[in-house]
Design a protein around this motif. Sequence first.
Motif, short mmCIF file in Angstrom:
data_model
loop_
_atom_site.label_atom_id
_atom_site.label_comp_id
_atom_site.label_asym_id
_atom_site.label_seq_id
_atom_site.Cartn_x
_atom_site.Cartn_y
_atom_site.Cartn_z
N VAL A 142 -87.38 1.15 -43.84
CA VAL A 142 -87.49 -0.10 -42.81
C VAL A 142 -86.36 -1.05 -43.45
O VAL A 142 -86.38 -1.32 -44.73
N ALA A 146 -85.69 -6.11 -40.19
CA ALA A 146 -86.60 -5.58 -39.22
C ALA A 146 -88.05 -6.30 -38.98
O ALA A 146 -88.19 -7.08 -39.88
N LEU A 160 -86.98 2.64 -39.37
CA LEU A 160 -86.37 1.39 -38.66
C LEU A 160 -85.13 0.81 -39.22
O LEU A 160 -85.09 0.46 -40.22
N ALA A 164 -84.39 -3.80 -36.21
CA ALA A 164 -85.42 -3.27 -34.98
C ALA A 164 -86.41 -3.94 -35.31
O ALA A 164 -87.05 -4.72 -36.13
N VAL A 166 -90.46 -3.85 -33.49
CA VAL A 166 -91.67 -2.91 -33.16
C VAL A 166 -92.83 -3.74 -32.92
O VAL A 166 -93.38 -4.44 -33.61
N VAL A 178 -85.82 4.50 -35.16
CA VAL A 178 -85.78 3.29 -34.07
C VAL A 178 -84.31 2.75 -34.40
O VAL A 178 -84.25 2.20 -35.62
#
Length: 235
Positions: A142, A146, A160, A164, A166, A178
Amino acid sequence: MNELVIIGAGGFARETAQAVADAGAFKLLGHLDDNPALHGTEVDGVPVLGGCDLVHDLPGARVVICVGNPRDYAARARLVRRLGLTEERYATVIHPTAAVSATSEVGPGSVLLAHCVLTAAVRVGAHVAVMPQVVLTHDDVVEDYATIASGVRLGGGARLERGAYVGSGALVREATTVGAWSLIGMGSAVLGDVPPGEVWVGSPARRLRAADAPALDELAMRTELASRTVGGPLT
């Protein structure tokens, strides 16, 4: 005990303040927020001391930046640049009910709320927001800035990228990426790679449109910086 200030006074900041109280690792001085209507008030019993730039008058306090929402999830990145604090100023807040394996790592300025799980060899970057009951499984990555909303599940080896977002309850298949500054809608099932700077929704998730302007601005800035950098990691 280290002193701490929380940048922001909205929902995420309030949840972080509760995590700080539950963990007992910091003395929370209060919130800083640029909304002047909040200055001198209290949020859940925690004072709002003033605007965000007041952080420079509190050099001994550690900091976490707890701003951003699906309409502008680039806000944390902008504030980090604006405040210009050294990495050492940023605290990492982990709720005591979170399970973080010994082989996992969490970067400065990041927040893990209640009942998060990092199973094995998970890498979480700086200034990442991980909401309650998120599960990050083996070898997930990650990147910085994020945001992972409540109840998200990432399969093993998922990534990620920077910035990003989510949404709540989304599922990301193993070994799937992503892209930077993309947004995944709540409850979506991501079965394949998502390009940078896009909004994907549904099950299976499909492209809906381009991301909003703040996210695209961050993506363009990063792309321009990369084009100017010769060798060495980007900062």
